[in-house]
Design a protein around this motif. Sequence first.
Motif, PDB file in Angstrom:
ATOM      1  N   GLN A  52      -1.408 -56.628 -44.604  1.00 41.07           N
ATOM      2  CA  GLN A  52      -2.749 -56.702 -44.026  1.00 41.07           C
ATOM      3  C   GLN A  52      -3.771 -56.923 -45.129  1.00 41.07           C
ATOM      4  N   VAL A  53      -4.663 -57.879 -44.935  1.00 40.08           N
ATOM      5  CA  VAL A  53      -5.791 -58.065 -45.848  1.00 40.08           C
ATOM      6  C   VAL A  53      -6.912 -57.172 -45.330  1.00 40.08           C
ATOM      7  N   MET A  54      -7.019 -55.981 -45.903  1.00 38.10           N
ATOM      8  CA  MET A  54      -8.024 -55.031 -45.427  1.00 38.10           C
ATOM      9  C   MET A  54      -9.425 -55.406 -45.899  1.00 38.10           C
ATOM     10  N   LYS A  55      -9.458 -56.153 -47.012  1.00 39.55           N
ATOM     11  CA  LYS A  55     -10.769 -56.556 -47.551  1.00 39.55           C
ATOM     12  C   LYS A  55     -10.576 -57.749 -48.473  1.00 39.55           C
ATOM     13  N   MET A  56     -11.481 -58.719 -48.407  1.00 41.99           N
ATOM     14  CA  MET A  56     -11.501 -59.828 -49.352  1.00 41.99           C
ATOM     15  C   MET A  56     -12.925 -60.374 -49.371  1.00 41.99           C
ATOM     16  N   ARG A  57     -13.694 -59.938 -50.332  1.00 42.89           N
ATOM     17  CA  ARG A  57     -15.109 -60.287 -50.373  1.00 42.89           C
ATOM     18  C   ARG A  57     -15.318 -61.801 -50.461  1.00 42.89           C
ATOM     19  N   GLY A  58     -16.245 -62.284 -49.634  1.00 44.76           N
ATOM     20  CA  GLY A  58     -16.603 -63.692 -49.686  1.00 44.76           C
ATOM     21  C   GLY A  58     -15.627 -64.627 -49.019  1.00 44.76           C
ATOM     22  N   ARG A  59     -14.603 -64.082 -48.307  1.00 43.25           N
ATOM     23  CA  ARG A  59     -13.604 -64.932 -47.662  1.00 43.25           C
ATOM     24  C   ARG A  59     -13.456 -64.532 -46.200  1.00 43.25           C
ATOM     25  N   ALA A  60     -13.206 -65.519 -45.350  1.00 45.71           N
ATOM     26  CA  ALA A  60     -12.953 -65.262 -43.933  1.00 45.71           C
ATOM     27  C   ALA A  60     -11.435 -65.261 -43.729  1.00 45.71           C
ATOM     28  N   GLN A  61     -10.804 -64.117 -43.960  1.00 46.26           N
ATOM     29  CA  GLN A  61      -9.361 -64.009 -43.846  1.00 46.26           C
ATOM     30  C   GLN A  61      -8.944 -63.795 -42.393  1.00 46.26           C
ATOM     31  N   ILE A  62      -7.650 -63.965 -42.132  1.00 56.03           N
ATOM     32  CA  ILE A  62      -7.118 -63.729 -40.788  1.00 56.03           C
ATOM     33  C   ILE A  62      -6.884 -62.231 -40.632  1.00 56.03           C
ATOM     34  N   PRO A  63      -7.522 -61.587 -39.663  1.00 54.63           N
ATOM     35  CA  PRO A  63      -7.389 -60.134 -39.529  1.00 54.63           C
ATOM     36  C   PRO A  63      -6.045 -59.729 -38.932  1.00 54.63           C
ATOM     37  N   GLY A  64      -5.755 -58.425 -39.001  1.00 49.54           N
ATOM     38  CA  GLY A  64      -4.566 -57.876 -38.355  1.00 49.54           C
ATOM     39  C   GLY A  64      -3.385 -57.740 -39.291  1.00 49.54           C
ATOM     40  N   LEU A  65      -2.279 -57.234 -38.728  1.00 50.25           N
ATOM     41  CA  LEU A  65      -1.029 -57.054 -39.461  1.00 50.25           C
ATOM     42  C   LEU A  65      -0.172 -58.305 -39.316  1.00 50.25           C
ATOM     43  N   HIS A  66       0.385 -58.759 -40.436  1.00 51.19           N
ATOM     44  CA  HIS A  66       1.184 -59.982 -40.457  1.00 51.19           C
ATOM     45  C   HIS A  66       2.557 -59.664 -41.047  1.00 51.19           C
ATOM     46  N   THR A  67       3.597 -60.084 -40.380  1.00 50.28           N
ATOM     47  CA  THR A  67       4.939 -59.806 -40.879  1.00 50.28           C
ATOM     48  C   THR A  67       5.231 -60.649 -42.113  1.00 50.28           C
ATOM     49  N   PHE A  68       6.070 -60.111 -43.001  1.00 51.89           N
ATOM     50  CA  PHE A  68       6.551 -60.882 -44.139  1.00 51.89           C
ATOM     51  C   PHE A  68       8.012 -60.522 -44.387  1.00 51.89           C
ATOM     52  N   ARG A  69       8.690 -61.415 -45.081  1.00 49.19           N
ATOM     53  CA  ARG A  69      10.114 -61.256 -45.345  1.00 49.19           C
ATOM     54  C   ARG A  69      10.377 -61.427 -46.837  1.00 49.19           C
ATOM     55  N   ILE A  70      11.288 -60.620 -47.383  1.00 44.46           N
ATOM     56  CA  ILE A  70      11.704 -60.748 -48.783  1.00 44.46           C
ATOM     57  C   ILE A  70      13.097 -61.366 -48.810  1.00 44.46           C
TER      58      ILE A  70
END
Length: 486
Positions: free
Chosen positions: A204-222
């Motif tokens: 989750q990108v909880m904060k990113m100043r100056g950017r319009a990020q996609i909100p919410g929880l996003h799955t990822f895989r290793i």
Amino acid sequence: MTEKVTIRCLPTGVPGLDDLLGGGIPEFSFNLIAGSPGCGKTTLAHQLMFGLATPERPAVYFTVLGEPPLKMLRYQQQFSFFDFERINASVRFINLTEEAMSGKFDVVLARIVAEVEASSPALVFVDSFRSVNEAAKDNSKQTSSLQQLVQKLGMRLTGWQTTSFLVGEYSLAESDTNPVFTVADGLLWMTQSVHRNSMVRKLQVMKMRGRAQIPGLHTFRISDEGIRVFPRVILGGDPTDTPPGESRLSMGVPLLDEMLGGGVPSGYSMLIAGPAGSGKTILTTSFLMEGARVGENGVIASFEKRPRQSHSRRLDELVEAGQLAIIDTRALDLSIDETLYELTVQIKRLKAKRVVIDSLSGFELALAPTFREDFRESLYRMVAVLTGMGVTVLMTSEMEDRYDDLRFSPYGNAFLTDAIIVQRYVEVGSRLERVMAVVKVRASMHSRELRLFDIDKDGIVIGDALPGYEGLLSGQPTRSTRDGRT
């Protein structure tokens, strides 16, 4: 009036993360990568470092009280993003264990300042920054507080025009009190959870100043390639210029287009429901092959085991010709977002017009248990995104031939689709026959006949209607008495 400052974004090299961040990581930003132990923080930090660092933009990676550099390198070099030739060239590792053990924030800060001033790196990583705080808890002689250290470090790194990342194990409860959360320009939060036998990781990108990020929880895989993020696709991404239904797509089966009123309308979603062996997959294959014939590329997410039959070989030929992409669904614990992201990537790559999901039953089984709970809602969002891109979507659904219950999908989602084709088995003259019908085509006239069909080496062959029978959908039809016959 002051001049507007443009913030440059750096491509991270982490698949999917740039989309999530709205284009990349802002240059000269002060960021925090936080989460629970084992969720992939160090792997993400290393992947970012090797993705961002160049000889002109070198990186320094400070290790504190976590893993020693040699042990860290031993494990991280297993990932394909790791490049040994760049060690001590564009990437340097420095151990701060001795300074952190002193329990003095000032000593740690002085060492970081000295190393950064000596090498002038463009990228700075501190892993684990949480260890600095833990080591200083019992030291009453320290002259600076954690808040002062974070503020000084943030100002120094920003003044040096570095893009920096602090890595640490934190809980959500600390986000309100720990000063590092306030000072950081960007905050990437990583989590992992175990549900039954599945492991699910989310970012989750909880904060990113100056950017319009996609909100919410996003799955990822290793995987062996490192971390790959699957952003939740927002509705209405890349709409087509052609309104849905303006043109028709052929199914590639003689007489079926006629039953549909001229073919399936473009941009529609269609559900093909029927029992095992009724020819659902063969019908989708005909749809994809007809698309290739007329220059309309396709994408298929196949969750069924594909036997080495003629229709499977035909699909392989389309893949080799660059007219079809097959989504790899062999990974365990899939998520809807992961599959949807892969579909959208391949659709854009091939400029595809046709998409097949075969089948919804197999799709549900491939998902991690935690994602099955809202399968219906996620499926609605997926169909909306795909049709919003202008593609025509065919989905198959495995149904038992329950003649006392005429349903088209076990998920209650038949209403979400624009068209429905149903396939059934019936007994006619002591023979088991297949019948097909078009149940609906939204905003279009269509045939309401039940037609016999068969499957031969070339695919599906639709035959005659059965006007002399009634009760076909009961599975045991009888001769109609309306014309005087019994």
